[in-house]
Design a protein around this motif. Structure first.
Motif, mmCIF file in Angstrom:
data_model
loop_
_atom_site.group_PDB
_atom_site.id
_atom_site.type_symbol
_atom_site.label_atom_id
_atom_site.label_comp_id
_atom_site.label_asym_id
_atom_site.label_seq_id
_atom_site.Cartn_x
_atom_site.Cartn_y
_atom_site.Cartn_z
ATOM 1 N N UNK A 172 27.126 52.854 93.963
ATOM 2 C CA UNK A 172 26.527 53.858 94.228
ATOM 3 C C UNK A 172 26.794 54.700 95.231
ATOM 4 N N UNK A 173 25.963 55.837 95.881
ATOM 5 C CA UNK A 173 26.372 55.767 97.240
ATOM 6 C C UNK A 173 25.585 54.929 97.994
ATOM 7 N N UNK A 174 24.497 54.695 97.679
ATOM 8 C CA UNK A 174 23.680 53.917 98.075
ATOM 9 C C UNK A 174 24.107 52.232 98.742
ATOM 10 N N UNK A 175 25.122 52.323 98.030
ATOM 11 C CA UNK A 175 25.799 50.412 98.263
ATOM 12 C C UNK A 175 24.873 49.725 97.637
ATOM 13 N N UNK A 176 24.009 50.008 96.200
ATOM 14 C CA UNK A 176 23.788 49.416 94.719
ATOM 15 C C UNK A 176 25.139 49.208 94.083
ATOM 16 N N UNK A 177 24.184 48.467 93.064
ATOM 17 C CA UNK A 177 25.799 47.885 92.264
ATOM 18 C C UNK A 177 24.769 47.666 91.443
#
Length: 843
Positions: A384-389
Motif C-alpha cells: 500500500x501507499x504507506x509502505x506496508x506489505x
C-alpha cells in the motif's frame, strides 16, 4: 423656478414607485460599482487567509492601499450619484407608452379653447390617453455596465468573492486584528489557528482545527498538524503526547507535528483549547489466491486472486519458486539442478477504479521456462501507499504451460527441459536425440524438421565436447523450442498436411486428457484446416473441369460443407460431454471421409467471372491479414515494453490472439517466421510484394473488357495495385503508419473493383438469359428459404425433416427464444409484432 409637474391620478402608484426605484438602482450601480469591487476583493483576500501567508509589513501596506482605493471609489460614487425627480420618473414612464399619454394629460388646450367642438375633441383625446396611462407597467432598469467597465473588473471581483465563500472561512477575517501592534493587549489575549492534513493517499480532506468543537479527534496515523500563534510570543504554548517527540520550543509562533500515536493535544494560554486524539491505524493489505491455476489458449497461465486494503493497493509482486522437494527426481531430473533465480513479476492491479477491494487474474506465459509443468510455489505480495506489505500463503501448483500433443514434439520439449534443468544433462540429451533420429522416416513428417533436428544435434554434441556454457545452453534450448513448434503445428502452407496434423493433435489431446480450453483451440484449428482443404479441393476441381482431384483414391463421397460442419459440431459436443470414445470414433469417420471426399458442385465448373470474383475475394482477405499484422507491429513500436497483442480484439486472418500470433495473409506459416511469432517489416514487405504481383496476374485475366463495368473494375484494381506498391515501400522503410494508410486504400479499391465486377457479371447474365450462376440454379430448384420442397397445390408443408440428429431440440429452443426476444422489442413495426405474437400463440 419651474414648478414640478403634477402626477396624473390615472398612473398606477406601484408602477410609478417601482420605476423610480429602478432609476435609483441604475444610479447606485453605475456610480458605486468600483467601490463594490474593491470591497469584494478585500473580503475575498481576508476570507482566504492571504494575510497569513505574507509578511506583516506587506499586509498593512496592502490594507492602506485598499483603504485609499475604497475612499476614492466611494467619493467617485457619491459625486456621480443623482437621485431621480418626479419629472424623471414621469419621462421614463411616458417614453415606455405609445403616443406619450402622460404628457398629453399634463398639457392644457390653448388653441380652440373657445370652440365647443374643439374642446370636445381634446377631452376625447385625453380620455383615450388616460386609458393608456392606467395600463402603465413598471419600466425595467438598465443595469448593463459593459460600456463603463469594458474589462469586466466587477465580474473578477465577484468570482474571487464566491471562491472565498466556498473555500474560505469568515473566521479568518478576525486574524487581521492580531497583526496590529499591541493587538493582543487590545483584544484581551492572543489567538491561534491550526490545520490537520491527513496523508494524501487516504483521500481525506484537510480540517481546520479551529472549527473542531469535539473534545475527541480520530485521525489517520501520520496526519500532520500545523499551528500558528499570533500575538505576544510566549502567551500561547503547545503541549502534546501524540508525536512521540520532544518539542524544541513550545511557544514558537509556528508549530508542526506528525501524529504517530494516541494521546492529547492542548494549546495553553488565552483562548486555548485541548483535545484527546485517537489513532485510525492503517491496516496492512491482504491478498490471497481465489482459484486454481488454469491453462488458457496458447499455454498462458491464468491465476485469479483477490486483494483488499483500507486505502487501496499501490503495487505488488508475484514470486515463482521451484518446489524442489515435490519434483519427481527421475530421468533427466535426477541430477542436481543448476542454480536459477526465482521468477519475480509485477502484480497486475486495476488501472482505473477502486483498488481497495478487487479481483484480478495473473496471466503469464511460462511455456518456454525450464520449470514448465514442474511443481512450483507462487507467492503473491501486495503493497500500500504507506509502505506496508501483505503476503498470501504460498500456492503450490504445477506451473501451467503449453501442452504438446505430437509425440515427437513432446519428446523434444522434454529433452529441452532436461538440458535447461542442468548443463550436466547435455551428453544424455545428445544421446537421446541421436537415438530418436535413428529411423527418421517413422517419426518426421517433413524433411525440413529432420534437417533442423540434425543441425541442432550436431551443435549440441560440439558444445558438449567443448564444455557447454550458459550462453550455448540458452541457444540450444531456443532452437529446440522452435523445432518443437514446427513439429507440433506442421506445415501450414499445405492444406492437406495441416488438416492431418490438426486431426492427429486433436486425437492425442483426447487421449491425454487435455483441458476444455486446449480442446476448443484444437477444434478451431481443425475447422480452419478443413476450410482451407475444401477451398483447395474446390479450386482443383475447377481447374480439372469437375473431375476428382488427384491424390484421392477409393470411392468418392459427395458432401457439402454444411455436412462437415455438422460432423465437427457433433465431435465437439461429444468431447464437451466427456464421451471421448465416441468422439474419437466420429473423428476417425471424419478423417476417412476427408480422404475420399469430393466436394459437391452446383455446376460442372464456374464461369470466368466467378473465378475472378473468388480470386479478388482471396486477395482482399490476404490484404486484411497483412494490415492486421502491420497494425500490431505499429503498436509494438510505440509500446515496446508491453506484452504485445494482449487485446482480445487483436485478431488477424489466422485468428491469433495476443503475444504475437501470426497474422499471415497468404496462408503462410504462422510459426517459425521469427521469434515469438513476430515477423519483421522485411517479411511483411515481401508478402505485400507477392500479393501485388498476384493482383497483377488477376488483372491480366479479368473479364468484361470494353464494357463500362469492366473498365471500372480495371481502374479500381489499378488503384489497388498502386496502393499496395506504396504500402510495400512504406513497410521496407519501417513506416507502419503510412503502410496502414496505403493498405486501407488498397482494400477499399479492391472492394470497389469487386462491386464493379459483380455489376459486369449481372449485365452479362442479362444479355445471355440461357445461362445462370450456381445461385440461380439453386433458386430454380423451387425450394423455400428453409430448403423444403413445396407440397401439393403450392402448399408450404413438406414431409422432409428440417433437422436431423440430436441437435433438433436445441435448435428449436434457440428459435423459440429468438422469437420471444424479438416480440419484446417495442420499436419493431406493429405488423411484425403481430406476426411474432401469432407464432408464439401457435407454437
Amino acid at each position: 423656478m419651474t414648478a414640478k409637474p403634477p402626477v396624473p391620478s390615472q398612473i398606477p402608484r406601484l408602477s410609478f414607485w417601482l420605476t423610480g426605484a429602478g432609476i435609483v438602482a441604475e444610479g447606485v450601480l453605475r456610480s458605486f460599482w468600483p467601490f463594490f469591487s474593491v470591497v469584494m476583493l478585500v473580503l475575498a483576500a481576508l476570507m482566504l487567509g492571504l494575510q497569513d501567508l505574507i509578511a506583516v509589513e506587506f499586509v498593512w501596506g496592502l490594507a492602506g492601499f485598499s483603504a485609499l482605493a475604497g475612499l476614492a471609489t466611494l467619493a467617485f460614487g457619491a459625486r456621480n450619484m443623482r437621485f431621480p425627480t418626479r419629472t424623471d420618473v414621469l419621462i421614463r414612464l411616458d417614453a415606455s407608452l405609445p403616443g406619450r399619454p402622460i404628457q398629453a394629460l399634463i398639457d392644457t388646450q390653448t388653441l380652440g379653447a373657445q370652440d365647443a367642438a374643439s374642446v370636445a375633441l381634446w377631452q376625447a383625446h385625453q380620455a383615450r390617453m388616460a386609458q393608456r396611462v392606467a395600463e402603465a407597467s413598471p419600466v425595467e432598469p438598465d443595469l448593463k455596465l459593459s460600456t463603463r467597465d469594458p474589462y469586466a473588473v466587477r465580474y473578477m471581483a465577484l468570482l474571487a468573492f464566491v471562491v472565498a465563500v466556498v473555500f474560505g472561512s469568515i473566521s479568518r477575517v478576525e486574524t487581521v486584528a492580531g497583526l496590529a501592534p499591541s493587538a493582543g493587549a487590545g483584544a484581551g489575549g492572543a489567538t491561534w489557528e491550526g490545520w490537520i492534513e491527513p496523508p494524501r493517499y487516504t483521500g481525506l480532506p484537510t480540517l481546520y482545527l479551529n472549527d473542531q468543537a469535539l473534545e475527541t479527534l480520530t485521525l489517520p496515523v501520520n496526519s500532520r498538524i500545523s499551528l500558528r500563534f499570533y500575538g505576544e510570543v510566549g502567551a500561547l504554548t503547545l503541549n502534546e503526547t501524540i508525536s512521540g517527540q520532544v518539542i524544541p520550543d513550545p511557544s514558537a509562533p509556528e508549530q508542526s507535528l506528525v501524529v504517530t500515536k494516541a494521546g492529547s493535544l492542548s494549546i495553553a494560554g488565552p483562548n486555548g483549547q485541548s483535545w484527546l486524539v485517537q489513532i485510525l491505524q492503517d491496516k496492512p493489505p491482504q491478498i490471497s489466491v481465489s482459484g486454481l491455476a488454469e491453462t488458457r489458449a496458447e499455454g498462458r497461465m491464468a491465476l485469479p486472486f483477490t486483494a483488499q486494503d483500507d486505502y487501496g493497493i499501490s503495487g505488488g509482486q508475484v514470486t515463482v519458486e521451484l518446489d524442489l522437494l515435490a519434483v519427481d527426481r527421475r530421468h533427466g531430473l535426477s541430477v542436481d539442478p543448476d542454480s536459477r533465480a526465482a521468477l519475480v513479476l509485477d502484480l497486475p492491479i486495476p488501472i482505473t477504479g477502486d483498488r481497495s477491494d478487487f479481483v484480478e487474474t495473473l496471466i503469464e506465459d511460462f511455456s518456454q521456462h525450464p520449470w514448465a509443468h514442474l511443481p512450483v510455489r507462487i507467492t503473491l505480495t501486495a503493497n500500500d501507499a504507506a509502505g506496508q506489505t501483505g503476503e498470501a500463503a504460498p500456492f503450490g501448483t504445477a506451473l501451467p504451460a503449453r501442452s504438446f500433443f505430437d509425440p515427437l514434439a513432446a519428446a523434444i520439449v522434454e529433452q529441452r527441459r532436461d538440458l535447461l534443468w542442468a548443463r550436466a544433462n547435455a551428453a544424455r540429451v545428445a544421446q537421446f536425440m541421436r537415438a530418436i533420429s535413428h529411423r527418421p522416416e517413422d517419426l518426421f513428417h517433413s524433411s525440413t524438421g529432420y534437417l533442423r533436428y540434425r543441425i541442432i544435434l550436431r551443435r549440441l554434441e560440439v558444445y558438449t565436447q567443448a564444455g557447454l556454457t550458459p550462453e550455448w545452453q540458452t541457444e540450444i534450448a531456443a532452437a529446440l523450442w522452435d523445432l518443437a513448434i514446427l513439429l507440433e503445428d506442421g506445415n501450414l502452407g499445405d492444406a492437406l498436411e495441416r488438416l492431418r496434423r490438426a486431426q492427429e493433435r486433436l486425437s492425442e489431446a483426447m487421449k491425454n486428457g487435455a483441458t476444455d480450453e486446449e480442446i476448443a483451440e484444437l477444434m478451431q484449428d481443425l475447422r480452419e484446416a478443413t476450410e482451407d482443404y475444401l477451398r483447395q479441393l474446390s479450386r482443383q476441381a475447377q481447374q480439372e473441369g469437375g473431375d476428382q482431384p488427384q491424390g484421392q483414391s477409393g470411392e468418392s463421397m459427395q458432401m457439402t460443407q454444411d455436412d462437415l460442419q455438422k460432423m465437427m459440431d457433433k465431435i465437439q459436443e461429444l468431447m464437451e460431454q466427456g464421451r471421448m470414445a465416441e468422439a474419437q470414433q466420429a473423428l476417425d469417420e471424419l478423417q476417412q471421409m476427408m480422404e475420399n471426399m469430393r466436394v459437391t458442385q452446383g455446376q460442372q465448373g464456374q464461369s470466368e467471372g466467378q473465378r475472378a470474383m473468388e480470386g479478388l475475394a482471396d486477395t482482399l482477405r490476404n490484404q486484411q491479414g497483412l494490415s492486421d499484422q502491420a497494425f500490431r507491429d505499429l503498436q509494438e513500436q510505440f509500446n515496446p515494453g508491453a506484452q504485445a497483442g494482449e487485446s482480445q480484439e487483436n485478431q488477424g486472418r489466422d485468428g491469433g490472439q495476443g503475444r504475437g500470433q501470426s497474422h499471415s495473409g497468404q496462408g503462410g506459416t504462422g510459426a517459425g517466421d521469427g521469434e515469438d511469432g513476430q515477423q519483421g517489416a522485411g517479411s511483411l514487405a515481401d508478402r505485400q510484394q507477392a500479393l501485388r504481383e498476384e493482383l497483377r496476374r488477376q488483372q491480366e485475366n479479368m473479364p468484361g473488357a470494353g464494357t463500362p463495368e469492366g473498365d471500372a473494375t480495371r481502374e479500381s484494381l489499378d488503384r489497388a495495385g498502386r496502393a499496395m506498391e506504396g504500402a510495400e515501400q512504406a513497410l521496407r522503410e519501417n513506416d507502419m503508419a503510412e503502410a496502414l494508410d496505403q493498405q486501407s486504400s488498397a482494400m477499399e479499391a479492391l472492394r470497389e473493383g469487386m462491386r464493379s465486377l459483380g455489376e459486369a457479371m449481372a449485365q452479362e447474365q442479362q444479355n445471355q438469359p440461357g445461362q445462370g450462376t450456381q445461385e440461380g440454379d439453386a433458386q430454380a430448384q423451387n425450394r423455400d428459404p428453409l430448403g423444403r420442397q413445396p407440397g401439393s397445390q403450392g402448399s408450404i408443408g413438406t414431409d422432409e425433416n428440417l433437422l436431423q440428429g440430436q441437435d433438433v431440440y436445441r435448435r428449436a429452443r434457440e428459435l423459440l427464444d429468438e422469437i420471444r426476444r424479438r416480440s419484446g422489442e417495442g420499436e419493431r413495426p406493429e405488423i411484425e409484432l403481430d406476426y411474432l405474437k401469432r407464432l408464439l400463440d401457435r407454437f
